[in-house]
Design an enzyme around this catalytic site. Structure first.
Site, mmCIF file in Angstrom:
data_model
loop_
_atom_site.group_PDB
_atom_site.id
_atom_site.type_symbol
_atom_site.label_atom_id
_atom_site.label_comp_id
_atom_site.label_asym_id
_atom_site.label_seq_id
_atom_site.Cartn_x
_atom_site.Cartn_y
_atom_site.Cartn_z
ATOM 1 N N ARG A 50 -8.804 1.676 11.703
ATOM 2 C CA ARG A 50 -7.773 2.062 10.746
ATOM 3 C C ARG A 50 -8.471 2.421 9.450
ATOM 4 O O ARG A 50 -9.210 1.603 8.891
ATOM 5 C CB ARG A 50 -6.789 0.913 10.511
ATOM 6 C CG ARG A 50 -5.824 1.116 9.352
ATOM 7 C CD ARG A 50 -4.759 2.116 9.652
ATOM 8 N NE ARG A 50 -3.879 2.304 8.493
ATOM 9 C CZ ARG A 50 -3.154 3.370 8.305
ATOM 10 N NH1 ARG A 50 -3.177 4.366 9.173
ATOM 11 N NH2 ARG A 50 -2.375 3.470 7.255
ATOM 12 N N SER A 53 -6.017 3.695 2.921
ATOM 13 C CA SER A 53 -6.227 3.890 1.485
ATOM 14 C C SER A 53 -5.468 2.829 0.709
ATOM 15 O O SER A 53 -4.315 2.503 1.026
ATOM 16 C CB SER A 53 -5.753 5.285 1.057
ATOM 17 O OG SER A 53 -6.567 6.269 1.651
ATOM 18 N N GLU A 54 -6.130 2.320 -0.290
ATOM 19 C CA GLU A 54 -5.575 1.255 -1.132
ATOM 20 C C GLU A 54 -4.164 1.586 -1.598
ATOM 21 O O GLU A 54 -3.876 2.710 -2.006
ATOM 22 C CB GLU A 54 -6.485 1.086 -2.351
ATOM 23 C CG GLU A 54 -6.008 0.092 -3.365
ATOM 24 C CD GLU A 54 -6.952 0.008 -4.552
ATOM 25 O OE1 GLU A 54 -7.144 -1.093 -5.050
ATOM 26 O OE2 GLU A 54 -7.495 1.049 -4.969
ATOM 27 N N CYS A 68 2.915 1.142 3.572
ATOM 28 C CA CYS A 68 1.498 0.774 3.520
ATOM 29 C C CYS A 68 1.236 -0.693 3.872
ATOM 30 O O CYS A 68 0.355 -0.987 4.690
ATOM 31 C CB CYS A 68 0.917 1.086 2.146
ATOM 32 S SG CYS A 68 1.079 2.826 1.689
ATOM 33 N N GLY A 93 -2.729 5.701 -4.390
ATOM 34 C CA GLY A 93 -1.767 6.780 -4.619
ATOM 35 C C GLY A 93 -2.192 8.119 -4.046
ATOM 36 O O GLY A 93 -2.100 9.134 -4.737
ATOM 37 N N THR A 114 7.928 12.004 -2.951
ATOM 38 C CA THR A 114 6.530 11.640 -3.230
ATOM 39 C C THR A 114 5.627 12.854 -3.412
ATOM 40 O O THR A 114 4.756 12.867 -4.277
ATOM 41 C CB THR A 114 5.990 10.685 -2.139
ATOM 42 O OG1 THR A 114 4.672 10.299 -2.458
ATOM 43 C CG2 THR A 114 6.008 11.305 -0.757
ATOM 44 N N ASP A 126 -2.019 15.443 -1.457
ATOM 45 C CA ASP A 126 -2.917 14.404 -0.931
ATOM 46 C C ASP A 126 -4.328 14.720 -1.418
ATOM 47 O O ASP A 126 -4.951 15.666 -0.951
ATOM 48 C CB ASP A 126 -2.869 14.356 0.593
ATOM 49 C CG ASP A 126 -3.571 13.141 1.170
ATOM 50 O OD1 ASP A 126 -4.414 12.526 0.479
ATOM 51 O OD2 ASP A 126 -3.278 12.799 2.331
ATOM 52 N N ARG A 128 -7.001 12.645 -1.344
ATOM 53 C CA ARG A 128 -8.001 11.718 -0.821
ATOM 54 C C ARG A 128 -9.190 12.452 -0.212
ATOM 55 O O ARG A 128 -9.055 13.557 0.299
ATOM 56 C CB ARG A 128 -7.373 10.801 0.235
ATOM 57 C CG ARG A 128 -6.351 9.856 -0.364
ATOM 58 C CD ARG A 128 -5.683 9.028 0.671
ATOM 59 N NE ARG A 128 -4.753 9.852 1.453
ATOM 60 C CZ ARG A 128 -3.970 9.376 2.406
ATOM 61 N NH1 ARG A 128 -4.013 8.095 2.720
ATOM 62 N NH2 ARG A 128 -3.145 10.167 3.059
ATOM 63 N N LYS A 154 -5.843 13.173 8.547
ATOM 64 C CA LYS A 154 -6.830 12.104 8.716
ATOM 65 C C LYS A 154 -7.546 12.245 10.057
ATOM 66 O O LYS A 154 -8.752 12.027 10.149
ATOM 67 C CB LYS A 154 -6.152 10.739 8.595
ATOM 68 C CG LYS A 154 -7.119 9.603 8.343
ATOM 69 C CD LYS A 154 -6.393 8.281 8.208
ATOM 70 C CE LYS A 154 -5.686 8.166 6.882
ATOM 71 N NZ LYS A 154 -5.042 6.838 6.703
#
Length: 192
Positions: A50, A53-54, A68, A93, A114, A126, A128, A154
């Site tokens: 997995r 992300s925080e 989450c 975030g 969002t 996004d 990330r 991902k």
């Protein structure tokens, strides 16, 4: 990419006993991020992974605006059961940081979703990045994974670092995150 790796330590959790290492990532702009990898004592040949992300609001405070926290708990239970690792990336975030995430929450309180909120603040839907995951997989000599995700982006990103088979992670929606989950499906292409 410059990376430092901590020593290995045991972490007893409510899900089971795991091992942990921290990966310190030195980014191009001078920012230093410290990520955590929590893993079973024995990693199977094809570990369950997995990449999470925080999410301080969801993971720590139990916010019901997102999925989450429940995804994190589900992943830890599955990893304890089947063997594997959780890679906890410091990308709050969707990569915009905690300060901006709270500003995005305010816009969501006013009616934006969002994605719209992130874009209204001048960010990508996004933001990330996953380069550190390649370094983590190299360190653990991982070539093939069973990826616990619903995010097609991902999956594509992880394919750069290891052969990847997806395993879904479905969390029961609640009254606060139903619209959020629909936006993830409709605007971000999540496999829900």
């Amino acid at each position: 990419m410059k990376v430092e790796i901590s020593n290995q330590a045991k972490i007893p959790t409510r899900f089971g006993i795991f091992h942990a290492k921290s990966f310190r990532e030195y980014q191009h702009d001078g920012v230093i991020l410290e990520h955590l990898v929590v893993f079973s004592e024995v990693l199977p040949e094809v570990p369950l992974v997995r990449v999470h992300s925080e999410c301080l609001t969801g993971d720590v405070f139990g916010s019901r605006k997102c999925d989450c926290g429940p995804e994190l708990a589900f992943a830890m239970e599955k990893i304890n059961e089947h063997g594997g690792m959780l890679i906890y990336l410091r990308q709050e975030g969707r990569g915009i940081g905690l300060f901006n995430k709270i500003n995005a929450y305010k816009l969501q309180d006013e009616g934006m979703d969002t994605v719209e909120a992130n874009e209204a603040l001048g960010f990508a839907k996004d933001a990330r990045e996953y380069g550190i995951v390649g370094e983590i997989f190299k360190h653990f000599n991982i070539k093939k994974i069973k990826l616990l995700t619903n995010n097609p982006r991902k999956i594509d990103e992880m394919q750069r670092y290891a052969e990847c088979v997806r395993d879904s992670i479905i969390i029961e929606p609640n009254e606060y995150n139903k619209n959020y989950l629909n936006v993830k499906k409709e605007k971000l292409g999540h496999l829900l």
